[in-house]
Design an enzyme around this catalytic site. Structure first.
Site, PDB file in Angstrom:
ATOM      1  N   MET A  96      -8.661   7.129  10.717  1.00  0.00           N
ATOM      2  CA  MET A  96      -9.358   7.573   9.501  1.00  0.00           C
ATOM      3  C   MET A  96     -10.527   8.506   9.827  1.00  0.00           C
ATOM      4  O   MET A  96     -11.566   8.458   9.174  1.00  0.00           O
ATOM      5  CB  MET A  96      -9.897   6.353   8.709  1.00  0.00           C
ATOM      6  CG  MET A  96      -8.794   5.418   8.245  1.00  0.00           C
ATOM      7  SD  MET A  96      -9.427   4.018   7.329  1.00  0.00           S
ATOM      8  CE  MET A  96      -9.982   2.956   8.655  1.00  0.00           C
ATOM      9  N   ASP A 139       0.853  -1.189   0.000  1.00  0.00           N
ATOM     10  CA  ASP A 139       0.000   0.000   0.000  1.00  0.00           C
ATOM     11  C   ASP A 139       0.882   1.230   0.000  1.00  0.00           C
ATOM     12  O   ASP A 139       2.096   1.120   0.024  1.00  0.00           O
ATOM     13  CB  ASP A 139      -0.819   0.044   1.309  1.00  0.00           C
ATOM     14  CG  ASP A 139      -1.801  -1.093   1.386  1.00  0.00           C
ATOM     15  OD1 ASP A 139      -2.224  -1.571   0.336  1.00  0.00           O
ATOM     16  OD2 ASP A 139      -2.141  -1.483   2.522  1.00  0.00           O
ATOM     17  N   LYS A 174      -3.681   3.910  -2.764  1.00  0.00           N
ATOM     18  CA  LYS A 174      -4.415   5.014  -3.400  1.00  0.00           C
ATOM     19  C   LYS A 174      -3.462   5.875  -4.194  1.00  0.00           C
ATOM     20  O   LYS A 174      -2.336   6.106  -3.802  1.00  0.00           O
ATOM     21  CB  LYS A 174      -5.080   5.873  -2.327  1.00  0.00           C
ATOM     22  CG  LYS A 174      -6.254   5.183  -1.710  1.00  0.00           C
ATOM     23  CD  LYS A 174      -7.088   6.187  -0.929  1.00  0.00           C
ATOM     24  CE  LYS A 174      -8.202   5.450  -0.213  1.00  0.00           C
ATOM     25  NZ  LYS A 174      -8.223   5.727   1.214  1.00  0.00           N
TER      26      LYS A 174
HETATM   27  N1  SAH Z   1      -3.569  -1.111   9.769  1.00  0.00           N
HETATM   28  C1  SAH Z   1      -3.180   0.227  10.123  1.00  0.00           C
HETATM   29  C2  SAH Z   1      -4.318   1.213  10.032  1.00  0.00           C
HETATM   30  C3  SAH Z   1      -4.920   1.341   8.647  1.00  0.00           C
HETATM   31  S1  SAH Z   1      -6.160   2.568   8.565  1.00  0.00           S
HETATM   32  C4  SAH Z   1      -2.551   0.213  11.530  1.00  0.00           C
HETATM   33  O1  SAH Z   1      -2.620  -0.800  12.235  1.00  0.00           O
HETATM   34  O2  SAH Z   1      -1.953   1.230  11.906  1.00  0.00           O
HETATM   35  C5  SAH Z   1      -5.211   4.020   8.162  1.00  0.00           C
HETATM   36  C6  SAH Z   1      -5.330   5.025   9.281  1.00  0.00           C
HETATM   37  O3  SAH Z   1      -4.382   4.721  10.302  1.00  0.00           O
HETATM   38  C7  SAH Z   1      -5.028   6.437   8.894  1.00  0.00           C
HETATM   39  O4  SAH Z   1      -6.136   7.079   8.304  1.00  0.00           O
HETATM   40  C8  SAH Z   1      -4.695   7.053  10.242  1.00  0.00           C
HETATM   41  O5  SAH Z   1      -5.865   7.299  10.999  1.00  0.00           O
HETATM   42  C9  SAH Z   1      -3.952   5.915  10.898  1.00  0.00           C
HETATM   43  N2  SAH Z   1      -2.492   6.048  10.742  1.00  0.00           N
HETATM   44  C10 SAH Z   1      -1.679   5.153  10.183  1.00  0.00           C
HETATM   45  N3  SAH Z   1      -0.384   5.570  10.261  1.00  0.00           N
HETATM   46  C11 SAH Z   1      -0.408   6.757  10.893  1.00  0.00           C
HETATM   47  C12 SAH Z   1       0.593   7.705  11.288  1.00  0.00           C
HETATM   48  N4  SAH Z   1       1.881   7.480  11.048  1.00  0.00           N
HETATM   49  N5  SAH Z   1       0.202   8.842  11.920  1.00  0.00           N
HETATM   50  C13 SAH Z   1      -1.090   9.062  12.196  1.00  0.00           C
HETATM   51  N6  SAH Z   1      -2.075   8.213  11.844  1.00  0.00           N
HETATM   52  C14 SAH Z   1      -1.743   7.080  11.215  1.00  0.00           C
END
Ligand code: SAH
Length: 242
Positions: free
Chosen positions: A170, A34, A57
Site C-alpha cells: 500500500m 473484499d 472499496k
Molecule cells: N492481506 C493482504 C494485503 C492487504 S493490503 C496480503 O497478505 O497480501 C493490500 C496491499 O497488498 C496492496 O495495496 C498491495 O500493496 C498489496 N497487494 C495485494 N495483492 C497484490 C498483487 N497481486 N500485486 C501487487 N500488490 C498486491
C-alpha cells in the site's frame, strides 16, 4: 453454533488459495468478501444460492467502514450456516483481520483462521525477486505504506527500517515520502522494484533505484495494487532469468 471462517484468498492467481480455503468457498452459505482482484475468479466456486456480499472499496460510491463490516459479520453469523470471510492474501497481513476477530469474539461467535499466501512474499518471488538470499539478504521487513491516521504513537520512519530487504504494501500513494525517508539511510543506487498486479496476467514490474523510483513510478503510471521491494535481492531478478 455460530462460526465464521476467516479465509485468505492468496495474492491474485486463483490457483494460490489453500485446499482448505477452496473447500470452504464451495461449501459456504454466505461469503463476505473484499475486492479480490484476479482472485475474484474463486467466487465462481461458490454453490448455487450462496449469498455473496461485497464489502470492499467501490470507486465513487460508499465505502464500508471497518465497523460496518464487523456488524455485517456479526449479523450474518447464523447457527449451522457456513459463513466465510474471504480476504486478499493472508487475513492478518494488513488486512484488518484482527479487528474482525475481536468483533467476532466479543459477540460470542466461534471462528477459524485459514491462512493465505501473502502478496508480501509471493508477489516479489513470482516476479523473480526472492526476499531472502544466502549472499545478499538474511532478513526482511514488511511495512505498510499507509498508517492508521488516528494512531497516536510515533509514526513509522521508513529510514529506520533496517532489514536487508524491505517490502512495502500500500505504498504507491506515499512513495515520495517513503523514498525520501529511506534516502537518509541508504544510497540512491539501492535497487528498488515496483510490482503491480503480481501473480496475474496484468503483472508489471518496474526495476529502478531508490534515487529514481519516484520519477520512474510516475513515468510508468504505476497504480495500486502494487508492492515496493527495496534491497540487493532486486538484482537477482536478472540472474533468475526474469
Ligand atoms: N492481506 C493482504 C494485503 C492487504 S493490503 C496480503 O497478505 O497480501 C493490500 C496491499 O497488498 C496492496 O495495496 C498491495 O500493496 C498489496 N497487494 C495485494 N495483492 C497484490 C498483487 N497481486 N500485486 C501487487 N500488490 C498486491
Amino acid at each position: 453454533m455460530k462460526k465464521i471462517y476467516l479465509v485468505g484468498a492468496g495474492p491474485g492467481d486463483p490457483g494460490l488459495i489453500t485446499v482448505k480455503g477452496l473447500e470452504l468457498i464451495k461449501k459456504a452459505d454466505i461469503i463476505i468478501h473484499d475486492r479480490l482482484g484476479a482472485s475474484k475468479e474463486l467466487l465462481k466456486n461458490a454453490k448455487e444460492g450462496a449469498e455473496l456480499i461485497y464489502v470492499g472499496k467501490r470507486p465513487g460510491a460508499h465505502t464500508f467502514k471497518q465497523e460496518e463490516i464487523n456488524n455485517i459479520l456479526v449479523e450474518k453469523a447464523v447457527d449451522d450456516k457456513i459463513v466465510v470471510r474471504l480476504k486478499g492474501g493472508d487475513p492478518f497481513v494488513f488486512g484488518r483481520g484482527g479487528e474482525e476477530v475481536r468483533a467476532i469474539v466479543r459477540n460470542g461467535i466461534d471462528y477459524e483462521i485459514v491462512p493465505g499466501v501473502t502478496s508480501a512474499i509471493s508477489v516479489p518471488e513470482l516476479a523473480g525477486i526472492p526476499i531472502t538470499d544466502r549472499r545478499y539478504a538474511s532478513s526482511f521487513t514488511v511495512a505498510t505504506g499507509q498508517e492508521d491516521p488516528t494512531k497516536e504513537e510515533e509514526r513509522l520512519d521508513y529510514g529506520k527500517l533496517n532489514a536487508d530487504t524491505i517490502v512495502i504494501l500500500m505504498g504507491i500513494k506515499n512513495l515520495p515520502k517513503i523514498v525520501g525517508q529511506m534516502l537518509k539511510s541508504r544510497p540512491p543506487e539501492t535497487p528498488l522494484a515496483l510490482i503491480e498486479n503480481g501473480s496475474t496476467k496484468d503483472e508489471r514490474v518496474v526495476v529502478t533505484t531508490l534515487g529514481e523510483a519516484v520519477v520512474r513510478a510516475e513515468e510508468e503510471g504505476v497504480r495500486p495494487p502494487a508492492i515496493i521491494v527495496i534491497g540487493e535481492v532486486v538484482r537477482l531478478r536478472s540472474e533468475f532469468g526474469r
